[in-house]
Scaffold this active site. Structure first.
Site, mmCIF file in Angstrom:
data_model
loop_
_atom_site.group_PDB
_atom_site.id
_atom_site.type_symbol
_atom_site.label_atom_id
_atom_site.label_comp_id
_atom_site.label_asym_id
_atom_site.label_seq_id
_atom_site.Cartn_x
_atom_site.Cartn_y
_atom_site.Cartn_z
ATOM 1 C CD GLU A 12 -2.989 -1.599 1.912
ATOM 2 O OE1 GLU A 12 -4.292 -1.702 1.958
ATOM 3 O OE2 GLU A 12 -2.449 -1.198 3.260
ATOM 4 N N GLY A 78 -12.624 -4.180 1.126
ATOM 5 C CA GLY A 78 -13.602 -4.909 0.608
ATOM 6 C C GLY A 78 -14.666 -4.079 0.389
ATOM 7 C CG MET A 172 -8.959 -5.850 8.234
ATOM 8 S SD MET A 172 -8.192 -7.463 8.065
ATOM 9 C CE MET A 172 -7.800 -7.995 9.665
ATOM 10 C CD GLU A 173 -5.407 -2.068 8.286
ATOM 11 O OE1 GLU A 173 -6.309 -1.616 7.071
ATOM 12 O OE2 GLU A 173 -5.288 -3.483 8.088
ATOM 13 C CG ASP A 196 -11.785 -8.290 -1.090
ATOM 14 O OD1 ASP A 196 -10.773 -7.721 -0.694
ATOM 15 O OD2 ASP A 196 -12.759 -8.317 -0.384
HETATM 16 C C1 3QA Z 1 -6.175 -7.839 4.919
HETATM 17 C C2 3QA Z 1 -5.648 -6.356 4.563
HETATM 18 C C3 3QA Z 1 -5.925 -5.513 5.710
HETATM 19 O O1 3QA Z 1 -4.839 -4.550 6.110
HETATM 20 C C4 3QA Z 1 -7.156 -4.838 5.443
HETATM 21 C C5 3QA Z 1 -6.325 -5.691 3.464
HETATM 22 C C6 3QA Z 1 -9.488 -5.548 1.729
HETATM 23 N N1 3QA Z 1 -10.330 -6.599 1.514
HETATM 24 C C7 3QA Z 1 -10.950 -6.807 2.814
HETATM 25 C C8 3QA Z 1 -11.694 -7.841 3.614
HETATM 26 N N2 3QA Z 1 -12.125 -7.902 4.689
HETATM 27 C C9 3QA Z 1 -11.263 -6.850 5.516
HETATM 28 N N3 3QA Z 1 -10.362 -5.978 5.141
HETATM 29 C C10 3QA Z 1 -10.079 -6.015 3.728
HETATM 30 N N4 3QA Z 1 -7.271 -4.273 4.156
HETATM 31 C C11 3QA Z 1 -5.490 -8.887 4.078
HETATM 32 S S1 3QA Z 1 -5.088 -10.116 4.942
HETATM 33 C C12 3QA Z 1 -4.096 -11.066 3.867
HETATM 34 C C13 3QA Z 1 -2.713 -10.843 4.168
HETATM 35 O O2 3QA Z 1 -1.924 -11.532 3.110
HETATM 36 C C14 3QA Z 1 -8.574 -4.059 3.553
HETATM 37 C C15 3QA Z 1 -9.095 -5.175 3.017
HETATM 38 N N5 3QA Z 1 -12.370 -8.542 2.538
HETATM 39 C C16 3QA Z 1 -0.782 -11.925 3.621
HETATM 40 C C17 3QA Z 1 -0.138 -12.990 3.017
HETATM 41 O O3 3QA Z 1 -0.202 -14.134 3.616
#
Ligand code: 3QA
Length: 228
Positions: A12, A78, A172-173, A196
């Site tokens: 990001e 999301g 998530m932040e 997504d």
């Molecule tokens: C989650 C990231 C976190 O920082 C929140 C992406 C995008 N789609 C989401 C969803 N639900 C909640 N949050 C989000 N961000 C990624 S966890 C995967 C980590 O991969 C926003 C977000 N559906 C690491 C590799 O293993």
């Protein structure tokens, strides 16, 4: 003015670091803070790691330790509102914590005493974002962003968040960052590009679109910096 640019994941903030080219790095509290310049502003840039706890620590550090006077969050989210497609941008007008629950005591979801269910975002910065969107001729959605310590990947959970908070997107932040900024009286903007739609396919879509959506958001943040 010193401006903080914050993300949660390395992807990001990578496009921002790439664009500014030259920066110094400082290690602090298990994290790396990058300082450089862009469009005449002093910048301090960091990704927090995922979730409300890490993002609280980083937002507070950006302000209290590195002296940021404004904070811009750039990242992915999301989508909940069906108008939001993968790659689309949303700026938060208000934010809430969808996983904060003391409803057993009769309080609404997302509320704790002496807090508030929603944090209102900074109107002035949203206005700047809207001007940038107009100039770039892209659609920028304004809406409610719900934050929680969960990667949401189910229609049921998504529907619940939609009906409970009228949320348009989730991540998530954002709310933890907003709580810190509001308390410390630092103007903030939470910008996200959809990666997504938080359904069954969310993890696959996320993996596929993280980079391109993070890039969309970062490019927009750089344009905002040129306008401030
Ligand atoms: C989650 C990231 C976190 O920082 C929140 C992406 C995008 N789609 C989401 C969803 N639900 C909640 N949050 C989000 N961000 C990624 S966890 C995967 C980590 O991969 C926003 C977000 N559906 C690491 C590799 O293993």
């Amino acid at each position: 003015m010193k401006i903080a640019i914050m993300g949660a994941m390395p992807e990001e903030i990578a496009p921002i670091l790439e664009k500014i080219g030259e920066y110094t790095t400082t290690k602090y509290a298990h994290n790396t803070y990058y300082e450089g310049k862009y469009a005449g502003h002093d910048l301090v840039i960091a990704y927090s790691k995922i979730g409300k706890v890490f993002s609280t620590l980083t937002a507070a550090s950006l302000i209290e330790k590195f002296g940021a006077q404004m904070l811009l969050f750039s990242g992915v989210a999301g989508g909940i509102n069906p108008e939001l497609r993968i790659g689309d941008l949303i700026v938060a007008t208000a934010l809430c914590q969808h996983d904060l629950d003391i409803t057993a005591f009769g309080h609404p979801h997302g509320y704790v005493p002496e807090g508030s269910q929603f944090i209102q975002a900074e109107e002035k910065l949203i206005a700047v974002a809207n001007r940038v969107a107009k100039e770039m001729d892209i659609t920028l959605k304004e809406g409610i962003i719900a934050t929680g310590d969960q990667f949401v990947h189910s229609q049921d959970r998504k529907n619940w968040i939609e009906t409970t908070f009228k949320a348009d997107a989730l991540e998530m932040e954002g709310t933890s960052v907003a709580v810190v900024c509001e308390a410390l009286e630092v103007p903030f903007l939470i910008l996200r590009a959809i990666s997504d739609v938080a359904d069954m396919d969310a993890s696959f879509n996320f993996d596929e679109f993280l980079e391109s959506s993070a890039q969309e958001s970062a490019v927009f943040i750089l344009k905002i910096l040129e306008k401030i």
